[in-house]
Design an enzyme around this catalytic site. Structure first.
Site, PDB file in Angstrom:
ATOM      1  N   ASP A 169       0.852  -1.186   0.000  1.00 28.61           N
ATOM      2  CA  ASP A 169       0.000   0.000   0.000  1.00 28.61           C
ATOM      3  C   ASP A 169       0.893   1.242   0.000  1.00 28.61           C
ATOM      4  O   ASP A 169       1.725   1.412   0.885  1.00 28.61           O
ATOM      5  CB  ASP A 169      -0.885  -0.011   1.246  1.00 28.61           C
ATOM      6  N   ASP A 188      -3.816   2.762  -5.284  1.00 27.69           N
ATOM      7  CA  ASP A 188      -2.588   2.748  -4.476  1.00 27.69           C
ATOM      8  C   ASP A 188      -2.408   1.480  -3.648  1.00 27.69           C
ATOM      9  O   ASP A 188      -1.597   1.441  -2.726  1.00 27.69           O
ATOM     10  CB  ASP A 188      -2.557   3.965  -3.550  1.00 27.69           C
ATOM     11  N   GLU A 189      -3.142   0.422  -3.977  1.00 25.20           N
ATOM     12  CA  GLU A 189      -3.104  -0.787  -3.148  1.00 25.20           C
ATOM     13  C   GLU A 189      -3.012  -2.031  -4.028  1.00 25.20           C
ATOM     14  O   GLU A 189      -3.734  -2.154  -5.018  1.00 25.20           O
ATOM     15  CB  GLU A 189      -4.362  -0.848  -2.276  1.00 25.20           C
TER      16      GLU A 189
END
Length: 376
Positions: free
Chosen positions: A2, A95-96
């Site tokens: 993350d 973003d993960e």
């Protein structure tokens, strides 16, 4: 894996003067916080908080508007770095990432390999990234959150329950504020108390969700890491039973199409950067028109662009037999990413309408123009 405070980190890459200060990525006095730095979080600022409230908590905070095109490019760069090295990758959001590195211990070591990958991401992009290595997606996700910033936790199977037990039940993915309040009223405030409650009781309290929360509290999650596949576009079109030249009716129809597609974007977790309109005339001539826009999934923004394109496109004053709408240039992102331009009132309206649609179907509620069209 993350990316830490992704929007903030990207903004700081663009402007080094933003490093080390309370920073909010958002927009407008009536807007909301899309992301904030750890310096701002120390004052109680959180994502999705109204900008006015954030400034009351942290008056010295610097506010910058987000550049979604830049954010998307950086996300794609990170994705490419990870996909080049990892055997199986699932991109869960902008973003993960979930990675399945089963078997790596035999040749290199899962933790050592993942740690080196995280260092490579930071070295090549300048973006900080956290990760947690564990037996399944739920424990890894919780571990990543607990390890931030720049954390790198290793949670083997024997350590799963000792790691989870003392944490708040709100750390479990899918436990929102409403569910947390319901569980708290029953004394179920930690993951351990939920894990030690019988699954039958949890199911009676919260239905199927209660059983799923019980499984996650016990570190049980058999969902596989699914290879990342990017959707290219979503679209819809309507061929009329009778050709028409009723401009007001056509615009209302287009507005209804946009509303349904925008709900699909939000429901599936997409943002669009390109919108297009297609018109087919009575003589079967077909003309398209498209436009690049800032990434969004907001009905009112998309409708404005679609109707503007229709006005530009429809110049022949012939009867129309079909209209179509298409959203392309999609990137993963939750609806909160669109907070740069939206007011808190507008966000609340979308959330309420989406909730009704998910429960009662897409046709349960619609904007006035579309409702009028349906009843015509």
């Amino acid at each position: 894996m993350d990316l830490d405070t992704f929007f903030v980190s990207c903004a700081q890459l663009q402007n080094s003067k933003l490093l080390g200060i309370p920073l909010i990525v958002g927009g407008g006095d009536r807007g909301v916080v899309a992301s904030c730095s750890y310096e701002a979080r120390a004052f109680g600022v959180r994502s999705a908080m109204p900008i006015k409230m954030a400034l009351r908590l942290c008056p010295q905070a610097r506010i910058v508007r987000g550049d979604m095109e830049y954010f998307s490019r950086m996300s794609n760069t990170v994705t490419e770095i990870i996909e080049e090295r990892a055997p199986v990758v699932e991109k869960a959001s902008i973003d993960e990432f979930y990675l399945d590195v089963s078997g790596m211990d035999k040749v290199f070591g899962c933790y050592k390999w993942t740690n080196e990958l995280a260092q490579t991401v930071t070295k090549e992009t300048g973006l900080p990234i956290s990760f947690a290595l564990s037996v399944n997606k739920t424990v890894a996700k919780i571990g990543t959150g607990e390890g931030k910033p720049r954390g790198n936790l290793n949670i083997p199977e024997l350590d799963v329950r000792p790691f989870l037990n003392p944490l708040s039940v709100q750390k479990i993915p899918m436990v929102g504020e409403v569910t947390f309040r319901d569980l708290s009223r029953m004394g179920l405030r930690t993951i351990q108390t939920v894990a030690e409650t019988s699954p039958e009781v949890m199911q009676q309290l919260l239905g199927k969700n209660g059983l799923e929360i019980w499984r996650k509290a016990n570190g049980i999650d058999n969902n596989p890491v699914e290879p990342y596949k990017e959707r290219k576009s979503i679209s819809t079109e309507d061929t009329f039973s009778e050709d028409t030249i009723d401009i007001a009716w056509l615009k209302a129809r287009l507005s209804g199409m946009v509303e349904k597609l925008a709900f699909q974007l939000r429901d599936e977790g997409w943002l669009t950067s390109t919108v297009s309109v297609k018109v087919r005339y009575a003589n079967f001539d077909t003309e398209p028109k498209q436009r690049k826009i800032t990434y969004t999934s907001c009905d009112h923004t998309l409708t404005r662009h679609i109707l503007d394109l229709f006005d530009i496109l429809y110049q022949r004053r012939m009867r129309v037999r079909m209209v179509g709408v298409k959203f392309s240039g999609l990137v993963r992102g939750t609806y909160q990413i669109d907070m740069f331009e939206d007011t808190q009132e507008m966000m609340s309206l979308y959330q309420a309408m989406d909730k009704i649609k998910r429960r009662f179907g897409q046709d349960a509620i619609a904007r006035g123009a579309w409702n009028k069209l349906k009843n015509k």
